[in-house]
Every structure is written in structure tokens, then in C-alpha cells.
Write a protein that holds these residues in place. Structure first.
Motif, PDB file in Angstrom:
ATOM      1  N   PHE A 382      22.075 -13.429 -80.131  1.00  0.00           N
ATOM      2  CA  PHE A 382      21.298 -12.600 -79.210  1.00  0.00           C
ATOM      3  C   PHE A 382      20.662 -11.390 -79.899  1.00  0.00           C
ATOM      4  O   PHE A 382      19.591 -10.939 -79.491  1.00  0.00           O
ATOM      5  CB  PHE A 382      22.191 -12.117 -78.060  1.00  0.00           C
ATOM      6  N   ILE A 413      15.792 -16.521 -78.632  1.00  0.00           N
ATOM      7  CA  ILE A 413      16.502 -16.104 -77.425  1.00  0.00           C
ATOM      8  C   ILE A 413      16.715 -17.291 -76.495  1.00  0.00           C
ATOM      9  O   ILE A 413      17.731 -17.376 -75.786  1.00  0.00           O
ATOM     10  CB  ILE A 413      15.743 -14.961 -76.713  1.00  0.00           C
ATOM     11  N   ALA A 416      19.674 -19.096 -77.864  1.00  0.00           N
ATOM     12  CA  ALA A 416      20.902 -18.352 -77.578  1.00  0.00           C
ATOM     13  C   ALA A 416      21.333 -18.542 -76.139  1.00  0.00           C
ATOM     14  O   ALA A 416      22.532 -18.719 -75.842  1.00  0.00           O
ATOM     15  CB  ALA A 416      20.685 -16.869 -77.882  1.00  0.00           C
TER      16      ALA A 416
END
Length: 639
Positions: A382, A413, A416
Motif C-alpha cells: 500500500f 494500489i 494491493a
């Protein structure tokens, strides 16, 4: 002639000053200069850069020289000849003023700006085609001046505001050894050799392996310290420090006690004193900045240095000194990057974002991802896209660099969120953000995502959310996160193969956390992560000077066994001792004599002691009389 002298004289002065500064910064790692020597070096730069205002140092030197020469040629040569000693006298006066007690703000700030320009033009960094700065120095390279938090304050508030009237007081104090990690204080006891030394163990492939050693006198103090810890009385540690003011483990343990009593200033001072004691024992070849010096955490003598650095780092971070804390974090990681005993990889991303060192974080991810799998840690999964997002907001970059940073931030992202869906809802809760109805009602980010994850993964996600949630509160960051969350939901509903693959990885991995992660959670004291520790960790005692020691420790010396109580007592003797503390069947230990001949006598004496102890016990027994009620109207049960 006057024109040639004005053109030639300033240039050698600046080059010598720059060369002198680089020499002292690169070649004096093992023997750092004192505070006054560092001040003289900075003042010499000021004389070279700012003292010659009349002679041209910049690119306008030729024009200034011509103007000076034209003015000098108009009358005759007599004023020029008379002006030469006057210039020397003025330079000497400038040096005297520079060495005095007062300095101007602009001059000190010019020195800092000059040093920054030298760093930018020394050829250590170059711009690549992708827009990311490629630094030729090692990734974990540490600069000495970045270890001092005062330099960070000077960048924000100026040198004059930070230094103030410290320089006259520094000249009046007694001489102390100058160090890089901490600055010794006048309130500290006088330092003397403590019995700690550092030895070079091995050198392999350009990497040097060192270890601390405890001499015999230090070992005796260490045994007394262990006795003081077992007594559970902090006053015993205080008494030990009065006799041995630089015993490292005592300083670490007492620092924890002061921190629990909310005496943060004393706790921080004790940690700095421990670092000073350890740095004074450094090997002459040991370097803090090269990144090629190693310490083995399995040796108990080396653990104090790791722990003192980590606790000092935490104090720096709490006080808002992000760049300095990042340098200490890199230093800890460079001591053992393969094993990472304190697991600072779970912290270095947060410090990089706090210090706005986005390029360092992205470079570390690019260089270490292939062999360390950093993307499998929630914090890197992150934080790295967040760093790319911040890079995409920097207007001084080109449009190509900004577009590449935005693309990488969006791609990472989304990966993630697919790999660690349980991070989103706690992160939004800590940021006091209410997600929309689509996100709340979807099962992918719902409560099931948090319940179904393994306990080890729960510790990592709790640690990351509790530590870095403040970095996500920016409205621009939240808008960017919302866009990517909806994109992930679209991929989930489309049954993207990556979603199923990530779910399988979560179930197979993160079954149990290694011991260094537990050690990191204990030292970090994050409530969210500490509550998720397993029972086998919380059930055992954790000491501040050595939390969760490695199971494969390399012990160089052991603590002698106590001889206070006889070790060959029988079960009957231990039973009577539990009932009667004064009872001792064997009596005093004999150092000579025939044991067989005295066996009958010992038995009789043991019986006599037993009888005497029984009589003492019966004599001390007092039966409490029942309470009497003088009220005649009572029920009369005791009449």
C-alpha cells in the motif's frame, strides 16, 4: 595586473574549501571531528564562499574584475599597491569575526545552501529515461550529518535559530569525545572505559562482520544487573547505574521504566547515553555509513546496539524528526539486511513517506522486490503506490514522469486491494471516512474478509493501519483511493483470475509469523497489533533489554549458578520448607569432615530442628475470640 589578481585569487580558495569539506566528510568516518573542528570547517567555507564579496566567486567574476581593474587604472598604481595590504587586513578581520561568538543568519544559511549545491552537483545521481532518480550510492547509504536532528531543524528554522548561544558554552565545557549518533551532554557522568570492546570477526566479499565483546569486569556487572531485574525493583537498577553509569542493559531497562512513568525526557536521555557508550567502543574500521558492516543479532552482546538504535528511532519519530528517523532505520537494516532481526522493513516505508523520501521508497521496492518479495507485505503493497501518487502530484516534474507515476500508482494500489482486501475498511474507519453503499454491501471488502484471513496476516494489517492511517487522510488521496476501489470491484464482479489467485495465496501463506515480526510488534507498542499477538508470545515474560531472544543464540559466557540454597534437598525437606520457612533439615553446608560418620548426628539434629520449628509455629498460633454482642436483646447464640 589588478584585473588578473581579481580573477585568479578567489577560485583556488573555493576549490580548496570544497575539497577540504569532502575529505573530512568521507575519510573521517571512524574518527569524527569534534564540535569545534566541525565549526571551524564550516567557517572556512564561509570565508571562501561569502568572505570574498569583492572578488568574484560566481560566473560574474570576469565582469567584476574588469570593473575593478578599470577603477584602479584611472588614477595611478599607488592606490592599487596601497590597497593590497588593506585587503589582507580585511580578510584577517573577517576570519576573526567569523570565529567570534556572533554569526549572521544569512551567512549560515548560505553555507547550508552551498553544501546542498555541492551534493547536487557531485555526480552521485543522474536522471534516467523513466524519470526516476538513479543514485549510484548504495541503497542503505547513511550520511553522518543526517544522523543529527539539529541539522534537520536548521533546514526548517535556520542555523541561527537552532544554534543560538550554544557556541560560547561549548567552548567552556570540558573536553568529551565527539560522536555521530548522539551528542554528549554536560549532565552525564564522566565517561570511562566500561569493559565493552568491538572485534572484527570476518571479512567476506567486501562485507565486514563485527561483534561486541564483554570483558570480565563488565560480565560481573551484567550478572548484578540480572539479579536486579529478577528482584522486580527498579531501585536496584538505579543503584547499579550509580556505580556503573554506562552499563548499557541497565540504561535500556531503566528507560522503559521511565517511559511507563511518562518521563519521556529521562527515557530518551538514557537511550542516548547507551548509544554513546556503545559508540565509544567501536572498532576503528567499523563504519556507520558504508552499509557493509554487519552485526550478528544471535550474539547477546550485539543486541543492545540494535535495541538502542530502534528505541532512539522511535523517540525521533514521535518528536516529528522523520528524515533523521529514516536514517537510523536504514542504519539498523544495514547491520543485518538478510535476517532483519527487528523487522524494520515493516517501518521503513512509513518513515520514508513521513520524510517525503518517495524516490528512496520506490527505488527500494524496485531493487528488492525480486529477491525479498516486498509486495507480499501489506505495508509495502500500500505504501509504494501511495509514494507514486505523491510523486505524480509534484508539478516540477515533466508530463511524462507524472503520467508514468499515475499509471504505476493505479496499477499497484489495485493489486494491493485485491491481495489484501481486509485493509480497506479498518483504514477508512481510522480515517473517519464512511464508504459508499456499494462498497459497504459488497462481500469482498466486508467483515468476512477480515475474519477469514490468517492470524499472522491480521497482525501485519493491524500494524500497518494503526501506524500509517494518518497519511491517508488527505482528500486527494481519498478520492484517488475511491476510484481504484470501484475499479477493483469491477474486476471482482467480472471474475478476474487475479482475484482467485490472490485468495489462494492468502490461504497458503501467512500461517505463522516469524519471531522477528513478534519482536517488532512488541517494541512498536501498537495497540492494534499487540492485541493480535498469539498466546505463546504473550504468556512468556518479555524483558525490555532483550525481548524474545533468538532460539539459536550464540552464547559466549553464561551466568554462574546460585549457591544460596542446597541443591540436593529431598522432597520431604522442600515440603517442610514450604510450611515452615525457618526449617532447614540439612543446616549449614559443611566444607570438610566425614559425611558418613556424621549422618546419624545430622538426622538427630534435623529432627530437633523440626520439633523446634513446630513448637515455634504452635506458640505463634493465636485463636481469635468470637465477637461478643453486649446487646441484651440479641438472639443469644454465643451465650
Amino acid at each position: 595586473w589588478a584585473q588578473e589578481r581579481a580573477e585568479r585569487s578567489p577560485a583556488p580558495a573555493v576549490s580548496l574549501a570544497v575539497f577540504f569539506w569532502h575529505s573530512t566528510a568521507e575519510e573521517s568516518e571512524d574518527e569524527p571531528p569534534s564540535r569545534e573542528e566541525g565549526t571551524d570547517a564550516r567557517l572556512s567555507e564561509r570565508d571562501a564562499a561569502g568572505g570574498n564579496n569583492e572578488g568574484a566567486v560566481t560566473e560574474e567574476a570576469e565582469g567584476d574584475g574588469q570593473r575593478e581593474g578599470e577603477e584602479a587604472e584611472q588614477p595611478d598604481q599607488t592606490p592599487v599597491l596601497s590597497n593590497k595590504p588593506r585587503k589582507k587586513k580585511k580578510k584577517r578581520k573577517t576570519k576573526k569575526t567569523s570565529a567570534g561568538e556572533t554569526l549572521e543568519d544569512n551567512d549560515l544559511e548560505d553555507i547550508d545552501s552551498l553544501l546542498e549545491k555541492i551534493e547536487d552537483t557531485n555526480g552521485l545521481s543522474q536522471q534516467t529515461q523513466s524519470g526516476i532518480i538513479a543514485d549510484s550510492r548504495p541503497l542503505l547509504y547513511v550520511e553522518h550529518r543526517n544522523l543529527n536532528p539539529e541539522n534537520e531543524l536548521k533546514r526548517y528554522f535556520g542555523a541561527r535559530a537552532v544554534l543560538g548561544d550554544q557556541r560560547p558554552r561549548q567552548r567552556q565545557r570540558q573536553y568529551v569525545r565527539s560522536t555521530w549518533l548522539t551528542a554528549p551532554k554536560n549532565t552525564w557522568p564522566r565517561y570511562s572505559k566500561t569493559g565493552i570492546a568491538m572485534q572484527l570477526v570476518d571479512t567476506r566479499r567486501g562485507v565486514q562482520y563485527f561483534t561486541f565483546e564483554h570483558h570480565r569486569e563488565y560480565q560481573q556487572v551484567q550478572f548484578k544487573f540480572l539479579d536486579a531485574v529478577e528482584s522486580m525493583d527498579p531501585n536496584n537498577i538505579v543503584l547499579l547505574l550509580q556505580m556503573n553509569p554506562y552499563h548499557v542493559d541497565s540504561l535500556l531497562q531503566l528507560s522503559d521504566v521511565c517511559r511507563m512513568q511518562e518521563d519521556q525526557e529521562m527515557a530518551r536521555d538514557l537511550i542516548e547515553r547507551a548509544l554513546y557508550s556503545l559508540e565509544c567502543a567501536f572498532h576503528p574500521v567499523f563504519s556507520l555509513t558504508s552499509g557493509t558492516c554487519r552485526l550478528d543479532y544471535r550474539r547477546p552482546e550485539n543486541r543492545a546496539f540494535f535495541l538502542a538504535l530502534f528505541k532512539h528511532l522511535m523517540f525521533l519519530e514521535k518528536r516529528g524528526w522523520g528524515p533523521t528517523a529514516l536514517e537510523f532505520c536504514k542504519l539498523i537494516l544495514s547491520l543485518d539486511p538478510e535476517n532483519d532481526p527487528l523487522c524494520v522493513l515493516l517501518l521503513i516505508d512509513f518513515l520514508s513517506l513521513r520524510a517525503r523520501e518517495y524516490t528512496f521508497l520506490t527505488r527500494m521496492f524496485q531493487e528488492w522486490e525480486s529477491h525479498r518479495n516486498l509486495s507480499q507485505l501489506p505495508n509495502f503493497a500500500f505504501s509504494v503506490p501511495l509514494a507514486y501518487f505523491f510523486l505524480s502530484q509534484q508539478e516540477e516534474r515533466s508530463e511524462l514522469e507524472l503520467s508514468q507515476a499515475r499509471e504505476r500508482a493505479a496499477r499497484l494500489i489495485q493489486l494491493a486491494l485485491i491481495m489484501f482486501p481486509s485493509v480497506l475498511m479498518p483504514l477508512l474507519d481510522h480515517c473517519s471516512v464512511q464508504p459508499d453503499a456499494r462498497v459497504v454491501s459488497h462481500s469482498f471488502f466486508g467483515l468476512n474478509a477480515q475474519i477469514s484471513q490468517p492470524p499472522a496476516l491480521n497482525q501485519l494489517t493491524s500494524l500497518y493501519v494503526g501506524r500509517t492511517h494518518s497519511l491517508w487522510k488527505d482528500p486527494a488521496v481519498m478520492a484517488w483511493l475511491e476510484t481504484n476501489v470501484h475499479e477493483v470491484l469491477r474486476m471482482v464482479e467480472a471474475r478476474d483470475p487475479l482475484v482467485e489467485e490472490s485468495e489462494h495465496k492468502r490461504k497458503m501463506r501467512y500461517q505463522s509469523a516469524p519471531r522477528n515480526i513478534y519482536r517488532h510488534v512488541i517494541l512498536s507498542e501498537m495497540k492494534e497489533a499487540t492485541a493480535a499477538l498469539p498466546l505463546e508470545v504473550t504468556s512468556q515474560p518479555v524483558m525490555g533489554f532483550d525481548p524474545l531472544p533468538p532460539l539459536d543464540s550464540i552464547v559466549s559466557y553464561t551466568r554462574p549458578e546460585r549457591t544460596n540454597h542446597p541443591s540436593n534437598e529431598s522432597t520431604l525437606s522442600l515440603f517442610f520448607r514450604s510450611l515452615l520457612p525457618n526449617f532447614n533439615l540439612q543446616g549449614d553446608i559443611r566444607h570438610d569432615g566425614d559425611e558418613e560418620a556424621a549422618a546419624g548426628q545430622d538426622l538427630n539434629q534435623g529432627v530437633n530442628r523440626l520439633m523446634a520449628a513446630m513448637r515455634d509455629m504452635l506458640a505463634n498460633i493465636q485463636f481469635q475470640e468470637p465477637p461478643r454482642d453486649d446487646n441484651p436483646e440479641g438472639d443469644g447464640d454465643w451465650d
